[in-house]
Design an enzyme around this catalytic site. Structure first.
Site, PDB file in Angstrom:
ATOM      1  N   GLU A   1       4.396   8.506  -3.864  1.00 35.12           N
ATOM      2  CA  GLU A   1       5.101   8.078  -2.650  1.00 35.12           C
ATOM      3  C   GLU A   1       6.240   7.113  -2.960  1.00 35.12           C
ATOM      4  O   GLU A   1       6.745   6.424  -2.078  1.00 35.12           O
ATOM      5  CB  GLU A   1       4.120   7.442  -1.661  1.00 35.12           C
TER       6      GLU A   1
ATOM      7  N   GLU B   1       0.894  -1.164   0.000  1.00 39.26           N
ATOM      8  CA  GLU B   1       0.000   0.000   0.000  1.00 39.26           C
ATOM      9  C   GLU B   1       0.923   1.203   0.000  1.00 39.26           C
ATOM     10  O   GLU B   1       1.206   1.787   1.040  1.00 39.26           O
ATOM     11  CB  GLU B   1      -0.934  -0.034   1.224  1.00 39.26           C
TER      12      GLU B   1
END
Length: 685
Positions: free
Chosen positions: A153, A144
């Site tokens: 990210e 995730e």
């Protein structure tokens, strides 16, 4: 151990040295995180759980021992799901130490300590081998690592490294695949966040500098709750296009790539904006899908899951162009290892140019570095501009000497256009000053306004050529402001400038007021609500970690949120709780206010919304909060330009709406600190 930290006070402007614990930064990180939002995302959790069960079953069907690598484990939730689904062992990687320690507590609390190993490292530092963090490579990869832009990210480099070093060649991946979607639209509202529009002032037009119109703009993604942008606010010029997919079960590259989608324009208009989102296929067949599509793409919009950790993205094309209905277009998306950007070409452009895909855009005019996207929207708000122009028109005289105190403000330009004798403007930085100078040059007004890169307390009569100020004006807007009352910095500047003002000087705005209303949030409450049991797993150690960080400071604080993105209902009337008189200097004594508001609507009260209103004159007010009356049902319409303050109650309060329960409030403004302390309590009478 404690340390001294230097911080600029956003309200007083003073540089303060504050003694802080060495743990302060990570407590702030945890307190303002959205871990709870992710755990409250039942749709996400269920889709991951289904995908994990299916992946474990596929590996078992091959007769293999199931070894899972969970990168970015957070609370350890996905690893616990994997063990429950039948995984033999999980290696759960979490780089943030406080979170890794909490994950260890959660794993132990749920009885999985013998099946899950928490590794407090970045995944690229994890080692495999007899003496490594993992004795063997994993055959299921669970991650995730996504943000609103999917790859912001560092998902691609992490996957790239994992496939090379940490997982087997035939590994299963959950999620299995991600697909990015985009739609070309025309939108006056959204385009107003990227380009300065012409402004009419008393029949004359203030034009944007040409360099701004030619600029590709800021590169950073504009992530918003796109479900709160009405479909009536934009016109689709093309279909929703699947731009590209990434298969996470195979080796992934973080190198530059570009992908194009061709289509015929559905209607004519200004090709200005690209709306984008993505979805996750949790299994190879695509039967288990988690989508970030905005609610207006659903047949039943109310069925769309809400999430704040993954939203949608708005991209502004480097140059808005006009397209005609039926025109053949090619929309191109490029990405590097961390970001995406879009460009548009027509068939005629493609045939005459065989150019390489466009490089990542960057701002060349400095304007997009000075003005945020909400700030662009604020400056382009015609109604708001008319309020300031009307207020200035009512106070300016032929001999007026004006001084503007706001960052990157057009007020000095407006004052000059309205006939002020002399106009000065204080700017907080050279870059901000340069942006306003571009506006003046583009409109041949360089002689009418003098911009000074100097702090208010350093300004002298010499800087003003011996002139005294007859009109001190401000929006007020300051780039350092986070909470609504940080704009009171204008009051401190006014106080520092007192000796340079004429005795009868006009202060605009003449005052400001702080307002509040108790509200029930439709969804925003999730980011602060405890989780307890999540999908059958006890995650209370995470609740305790977050609460400990929230309690790290002695007093709880409000936090900034753009409430136009987060629908709420007013359960009380709105009221003004404090007034600040700018015609007088900042007082030395504290200002206090107490009172109570009865609950007049039924609902669950999650906290209080707070905002400032600026009273430009006795009869002209600009609100940075509510922009219209509260409806009979309690619906609120909020300004898109500024963030409002939200004070979350530790526990929600269920109101019957009969007026017998009240929310009591206490506010105290401490001038020496520039801070507003607040406290609330709910009682039944």
């Amino acid at each position: 151990m404690k340390t001294f930290c230097g911080r600029a006070n956003p309200t007083t402007g003073a540089l303060e040295w504050v003694e802080e614990s060495e743990e302060y930064d990570y407590h702030q990180e945890i307190a303002r995180s959205c871990y709870a939002d992710m755990l409250h995302d039942h749709d996400r959790n269920q889709k991951y759980y289904e995908g994990i069960r299916a992946a474990v079953a596929r590996v078992k069907a091959r007769g293999e021992k199931v070894i899972v690598l969970d990168i970015g484990t957070g609370t350890g939730l996905l690893s616990m799901m994997a063990v429950t689904a039948g995984a033999d062992f999980c290696y759960a990687v979490e780089v943030f130490k406080p979170m890794a320690e909490t994950a260890q507590s959660i794993v132990e609390k749920n009885g999985f300590a013998d099946k899950i190993k928490i590794i407090n490292k970045h995944s690229t530092d994890v080692t495999v081998g007899a003496d490594g963090d993992m004795p063997v490579k994993a055959n299921i990869l669970i991650t995730e690592l996504f943000d609103t832009e999917l790859i912001g990210e560092g998902a691609l480099p992490s996957y790239e490294h994992a496939h090379r070093n940490l997982v087997q060649a035939r590994c299963e991946a959950v999620p299995h695949r991600a697909t990015v979607y985009a739609q070309l639209v025309e939108s006056e509202l959204l385009w107003s966040w990227a380009q300065l529009q012409p402004v009419e002032v008393d029949g004359a037009w203030l034009l944007p500098p040409p360099a701004v119109g030619r600029c590709a703009g800021a590169h950073s993604v504009c992530d918003i709750q796109l479900s709160q942008v009405s479909p009536g606010s934009f016109t689709p010029l093309g279909p929703v296009c699947a731009m590209f997919s990434v298969d996470f079960s195979k080796p992934v590259s973080s190198a530059f790539q570009s992908h194009s989608s061709r289509f015929a324009a559905q209607s004519g208009g200004g090709a200005q904006v690209v709306l984008s989102w993505w979805d996750l296929d949790m299994d190879p067949s695509g039967t288990i899908m988690c989508t970030m599509a905005p609610s207006w793409t659903y047949q039943q919009p109310e069925m769309a899951p809400w999430r704040d950790h993954w939203m949608q993205s708005v991209y502004f094309l480097p140059a808005g162009s006009h397209v005609t209905e039926g025109e053949q277009l090619s929309l191109t998306v490029c990405h590097d290892d961390y970001s995406l950007w879009y460009s548009l070409q027509s068939d005629s452009q493609q045939s005459s140019h065989s150019e390489a895909p466009p490089s990542r855009p960057c701002c060349t005019c400095q304007t997009h570095l000075v003005w945020t996207r909400p700030r662009f929207g604020e400056l382009n708000d015609r109604r708001r501009t008319e309020s300031y122009v009307s207020a200035l028109r009512s106070v300016l005289r032929e001999d007026s000497v004006c001084l503007s105190v706001s960052d990157g403000s057009l007020l000095p330009v407006f004052a000059h256009m309205l006939g002020a004798k002399k106009v000065f403007g204080l700017e907080n930085s050279r870059m901000s000053k340069g942006v306003i100078e571009q506006v003046l040059e583009a409109n041949l007004m360089t002689e009418g306004v003098e911009l000074l890169e100097i702090r208010a307390e350093q300004l002298t009569s010499t800087d003003l050529s011996g002139k005294q100020i007859s009109v001190l004006m401000g929006e007020p807007y300051f780039s350092t402001s986070l909470l609504p009352w940080h704009s009171l910095f204008f009051w401190y500047c006014r106080t520092a400038l007192a000796a340079l003002l004429r005795p009868n000087a006009t202060i605009l705005p003449c005052s400001a007021s702080l307002h509040m209303v108790a509200v029930e949030f439709q969804d925003l409450w999730r980011i602060r609500a405890s989780c307890g049991i999540c999908e059958g797993f006890d995650v209370t150690p995470m609740d305790e970690m977050v609460q400990h960080s929230l309690d790290f400071r002695e007093s709880r604080e409000a936090e900034p949120h753009p409430l136009w993105e987060y629908p709420c209902r007013a359960l009380t009337q709105s009221t003004s709780v404090m007034t600040f008189n700018f015609t007088q200097c900042v007082p030395q004594q504290p200002i206090s206010s107490q009172g109570s508001l009865p609950f007049i609507r039924a609902g669950r009260c999650h906290g209080v919304a707070l905002w400032m209103e600026f009273h430009l004159t006795d009869d002209i007010t600009v609100s940075a909060g509510l922009t219209g009356p509260i409806t009979e049902q309690g619906d609120c319409e909020w300004s898109r330009h500024r963030k409002q303050g939200v004070y979350f109650f530790r526990s929600p309060w269920d109101s019957s709406g009969d007026g017998r329960a009240v929310v009591s409030y206490s506010f105290s403004f401490e001038p020496s600190l520039g801070d507003i302390k607040m406290d609330f309590s709910v009682t039944a009478q």
